[in-house]
Design a protein around this motif. Structure first.
Motif, PDB file in Angstrom:
ATOM      1  N   ARG A  79      52.257  15.530  68.289  1.00  0.00           N
ATOM      2  CA  ARG A  79      51.208  16.511  68.588  1.00  0.00           C
ATOM      3  C   ARG A  79      50.988  17.356  67.350  1.00  0.00           C
ATOM      4  NH1 ARG A  79      51.882  21.429  72.044  1.00  0.00           N
ATOM      5  NH2 ARG A  79      49.789  22.238  72.244  1.00  0.00           N
ATOM      6  N   VAL A  80      49.732  17.482  66.956  1.00  0.00           N
ATOM      7  CA  VAL A  80      49.362  18.227  65.752  1.00  0.00           C
ATOM      8  C   VAL A  80      48.321  19.273  66.134  1.00  0.00           C
ATOM      9  CG1 VAL A  80      48.310  18.057  63.465  1.00  0.00           C
ATOM     10  CG2 VAL A  80      49.824  16.241  64.267  1.00  0.00           C
ATOM     11  N   ILE A  81      48.508  20.476  65.606  1.00  0.00           N
ATOM     12  CA  ILE A  81      47.559  21.572  65.815  1.00  0.00           C
ATOM     13  C   ILE A  81      46.873  21.854  64.480  1.00  0.00           C
ATOM     14  CG2 ILE A  81      47.278  23.996  66.464  1.00  0.00           C
ATOM     15  CD1 ILE A  81      48.266  22.210  68.763  1.00  0.00           C
ATOM     16  N   VAL A  82      45.555  21.967  64.516  1.00  0.00           N
ATOM     17  CA  VAL A  82      44.784  22.359  63.332  1.00  0.00           C
ATOM     18  C   VAL A  82      43.969  23.590  63.718  1.00  0.00           C
ATOM     19  CG1 VAL A  82      43.078  21.688  61.605  1.00  0.00           C
ATOM     20  CG2 VAL A  82      44.624  19.952  62.561  1.00  0.00           C
ATOM     21  N   ASP A  83      44.233  24.696  63.034  1.00  0.00           N
ATOM     22  CA  ASP A  83      43.464  25.921  63.242  1.00  0.00           C
ATOM     23  C   ASP A  83      42.568  26.141  62.031  1.00  0.00           C
ATOM     24  OD1 ASP A  83      44.413  26.828  65.793  1.00  0.00           O
ATOM     25  OD2 ASP A  83      46.322  27.289  64.825  1.00  0.00           O
ATOM     26  N   VAL A  84      41.288  26.374  62.286  1.00  0.00           N
ATOM     27  CA  VAL A  84      40.276  26.531  61.236  1.00  0.00           C
ATOM     28  C   VAL A  84      39.655  27.914  61.382  1.00  0.00           C
ATOM     29  CG1 VAL A  84      38.127  25.603  60.290  1.00  0.00           C
ATOM     30  CG2 VAL A  84      39.795  24.046  61.324  1.00  0.00           C
ATOM     31  N   LEU A  85      39.592  28.659  60.271  1.00  0.00           N
ATOM     32  CA  LEU A  85      38.991  29.995  60.263  1.00  0.00           C
ATOM     33  C   LEU A  85      38.065  30.131  59.063  1.00  0.00           C
ATOM     34  CD1 LEU A  85      42.120  32.190  61.022  1.00  0.00           C
ATOM     35  CD2 LEU A  85      40.127  31.904  62.489  1.00  0.00           C
ATOM     36  N   PRO A  86      37.066  31.011  59.169  1.00  0.00           N
ATOM     37  CA  PRO A  86      36.249  31.285  57.983  1.00  0.00           C
ATOM     38  C   PRO A  86      37.134  31.887  56.888  1.00  0.00           C
ATOM     39  CG  PRO A  86      35.291  32.302  59.953  1.00  0.00           C
ATOM     40  CD  PRO A  86      36.635  31.794  60.332  1.00  0.00           C
ATOM     41  N   LYS A  87      36.842  31.541  55.652  1.00  0.00           N
ATOM     42  CA  LYS A  87      37.565  32.154  54.539  1.00  0.00           C
ATOM     43  C   LYS A  87      37.356  33.665  54.582  1.00  0.00           C
ATOM     44  CE  LYS A  87      37.495  28.262  51.366  1.00  0.00           C
ATOM     45  NZ  LYS A  87      37.046  27.752  50.058  1.00  0.00           N
ATOM     46  N   ALA A  88      38.307  34.401  54.034  1.00  0.00           N
ATOM     47  CA  ALA A  88      38.274  35.870  54.109  1.00  0.00           C
ATOM     48  C   ALA A  88      36.987  36.450  53.530  1.00  0.00           C
ATOM     49  CB  ALA A  88      39.490  36.449  53.396  1.00  0.00           C
ATOM     50  N   GLU A  89      36.444  35.817  52.500  1.00  0.00           N
ATOM     51  CA  GLU A  89      35.245  36.359  51.856  1.00  0.00           C
ATOM     52  C   GLU A  89      33.942  35.963  52.562  1.00  0.00           C
ATOM     53  OE1 GLU A  89      36.444  32.564  49.670  1.00  0.00           O
ATOM     54  OE2 GLU A  89      37.483  34.300  50.454  1.00  0.00           O
ATOM     55  N   ILE A  90      34.041  35.169  53.620  1.00  0.00           N
ATOM     56  CA  ILE A  90      32.861  34.719  54.359  1.00  0.00           C
ATOM     57  C   ILE A  90      32.632  35.644  55.559  1.00  0.00           C
ATOM     58  CG2 ILE A  90      31.875  32.830  55.724  1.00  0.00           C
ATOM     59  CD1 ILE A  90      32.078  32.231  52.716  1.00  0.00           C
ATOM     60  N   LEU A  91      31.413  36.109  55.733  1.00  0.00           N
ATOM     61  CA  LEU A  91      31.044  36.957  56.859  1.00  0.00           C
ATOM     62  C   LEU A  91      31.289  36.209  58.167  1.00  0.00           C
ATOM     63  CD1 LEU A  91      29.678  39.641  57.682  1.00  0.00           C
ATOM     64  CD2 LEU A  91      27.517  38.396  57.644  1.00  0.00           C
ATOM     65  N   ASP A  92      31.865  36.877  59.137  1.00  0.00           N
ATOM     66  CA  ASP A  92      32.157  36.291  60.442  1.00  0.00           C
ATOM     67  C   ASP A  92      31.479  37.135  61.526  1.00  0.00           C
ATOM     68  OD1 ASP A  92      33.179  35.148  62.729  1.00  0.00           O
ATOM     69  OD2 ASP A  92      35.271  35.593  62.291  1.00  0.00           O
ATOM     70  N   PRO A  93      30.189  36.899  61.786  1.00  0.00           N
ATOM     71  CA  PRO A  93      29.472  37.725  62.749  1.00  0.00           C
ATOM     72  C   PRO A  93      30.046  37.641  64.163  1.00  0.00           C
ATOM     73  CG  PRO A  93      28.060  35.951  61.931  1.00  0.00           C
ATOM     74  CD  PRO A  93      29.329  35.893  61.165  1.00  0.00           C
ATOM     75  N   GLN A  94      30.557  36.490  64.570  1.00  0.00           N
ATOM     76  CA  GLN A  94      31.138  36.383  65.909  1.00  0.00           C
ATOM     77  C   GLN A  94      32.405  37.234  66.015  1.00  0.00           C
ATOM     78  OE1 GLN A  94      31.325  32.062  65.876  1.00  0.00           O
ATOM     79  NE2 GLN A  94      29.874  32.012  67.573  1.00  0.00           N
ATOM     80  N   GLY A  95      33.235  37.183  65.002  1.00  0.00           N
ATOM     81  CA  GLY A  95      34.433  38.017  64.995  1.00  0.00           C
ATOM     82  C   GLY A  95      34.088  39.493  65.000  1.00  0.00           C
ATOM     83  N   GLN A  96      33.062  39.869  64.231  1.00  0.00           N
ATOM     84  CA  GLN A  96      32.640  41.266  64.194  1.00  0.00           C
ATOM     85  C   GLN A  96      32.130  41.723  65.559  1.00  0.00           C
ATOM     86  OE1 GLN A  96      29.802  41.218  60.993  1.00  0.00           O
ATOM     87  NE2 GLN A  96      31.356  41.747  59.463  1.00  0.00           N
ATOM     88  N   ALA A  97      31.400  40.845  66.247  1.00  0.00           N
ATOM     89  CA  ALA A  97      30.889  41.190  67.583  1.00  0.00           C
ATOM     90  C   ALA A  97      32.043  41.418  68.557  1.00  0.00           C
ATOM     91  CB  ALA A  97      29.961  40.093  68.094  1.00  0.00           C
ATOM     92  N   VAL A  98      33.075  40.596  68.470  1.00  0.00           N
ATOM     93  CA  VAL A  98      34.234  40.765  69.343  1.00  0.00           C
ATOM     94  C   VAL A  98      34.937  42.085  69.025  1.00  0.00           C
ATOM     95  CG1 VAL A  98      36.520  39.850  69.925  1.00  0.00           C
ATOM     96  CG2 VAL A  98      34.567  38.300  69.749  1.00  0.00           C
ATOM     97  N   ALA A  99      35.085  42.389  67.739  1.00  0.00           N
ATOM     98  CA  ALA A  99      35.735  43.643  67.336  1.00  0.00           C
ATOM     99  C   ALA A  99      34.951  44.851  67.859  1.00  0.00           C
ATOM    100  CB  ALA A  99      35.878  43.705  65.816  1.00  0.00           C
ATOM    101  N   ARG A 100      33.615  44.814  67.760  1.00  0.00           N
ATOM    102  CA  ARG A 100      32.798  45.916  68.274  1.00  0.00           C
ATOM    103  C   ARG A 100      32.940  46.043  69.787  1.00  0.00           C
ATOM    104  NH1 ARG A 100      29.162  43.822  64.464  1.00  0.00           N
ATOM    105  NH2 ARG A 100      28.020  42.723  66.099  1.00  0.00           N
ATOM    106  N   ALA A 101      32.961  44.908  70.489  1.00  0.00           N
ATOM    107  CA  ALA A 101      33.105  44.935  71.950  1.00  0.00           C
ATOM    108  C   ALA A 101      34.450  45.536  72.348  1.00  0.00           C
ATOM    109  CB  ALA A 101      32.960  43.525  72.520  1.00  0.00           C
ATOM    110  N   MET A 102      35.481  45.235  71.591  1.00  0.00           N
ATOM    111  CA  MET A 102      36.791  45.826  71.890  1.00  0.00           C
ATOM    112  C   MET A 102      36.725  47.344  71.796  1.00  0.00           C
ATOM    113  SD  MET A 102      39.525  43.386  69.984  1.00  0.00           S
ATOM    114  CE  MET A 102      39.990  41.820  70.633  1.00  0.00           C
ATOM    115  N   GLY A 103      36.059  47.837  70.774  1.00  0.00           N
ATOM    116  CA  GLY A 103      35.901  49.281  70.622  1.00  0.00           C
ATOM    117  C   GLY A 103      35.162  49.896  71.786  1.00  0.00           C
ATOM    118  N   ARG A 104      34.087  49.233  72.222  1.00  0.00           N
ATOM    119  CA  ARG A 104      33.319  49.745  73.369  1.00  0.00           C
ATOM    120  C   ARG A 104      34.137  49.732  74.644  1.00  0.00           C
ATOM    121  NH1 ARG A 104      29.359  46.617  70.912  1.00  0.00           N
ATOM    122  NH2 ARG A 104      29.571  44.962  72.466  1.00  0.00           N
TER     123      ARG A 104
END
Length: 79
Positions: A3-28
Motif C-alpha cells: 500500500r502506497v500513499i501519495v500526498d500532493v500539495l501546491p508548492k508554497a509559492e503557489i496561490l491556493d485559493p481553496q485553502g484560503q477559503a477554508v482558512a477564512r471559513a474557519m475564522g468565521r
C-alpha cells in the motif's frame, strides 16, 4: 502487494485559493489558532511488491502531480 500513499500539495509559492477559503471559513466559525490551510490531493495505491521507489516517484511526478506547481510525498505503509 504493498500500500502506497501519495500526498500532493501546491508548492508554497503557489496561490491556493481553496485553502484560503477554508482558512477564512474557519475564522468565521470561530476556529482560532489556524495560521494557514493548503488543500491538496491524496492517492492510495495498491502496487505489486516489485514496484520500486523510483517507479513510484515517476508515477507521482508524471501522472498524479504537476511538478511545475505541485510537490508530493510518496510513502509506503504497512497493511
Amino acid at each position: 502487494m504493498a500500500r502506497v500513499i501519495v500526498d500532493v500539495l501546491p508548492k508554497a509559492e503557489i496561490l491556493d485559493p481553496q485553502g484560503q477559503a477554508v482558512a477564512r471559513a474557519m475564522g468565521r466559525l470561530g476556529v482560532g489558532g489556524v495560521a494557514d490551510v493548503r488543500q491538496g490531493k491524496h492517492f492510495e495505491l495498491e502496487v505489486d511488491d516489485t514496484v520500486d521507489d523510483a517507479a513510484l516517484e515517476h508515477i507521482a511526478g508524471t501522472l498524479l502531480a504537476n511538478p511545475v506547481i505541485e510537490e508530493w510525498v510518496v510513502r509506503r505503509v504497512s497493511s
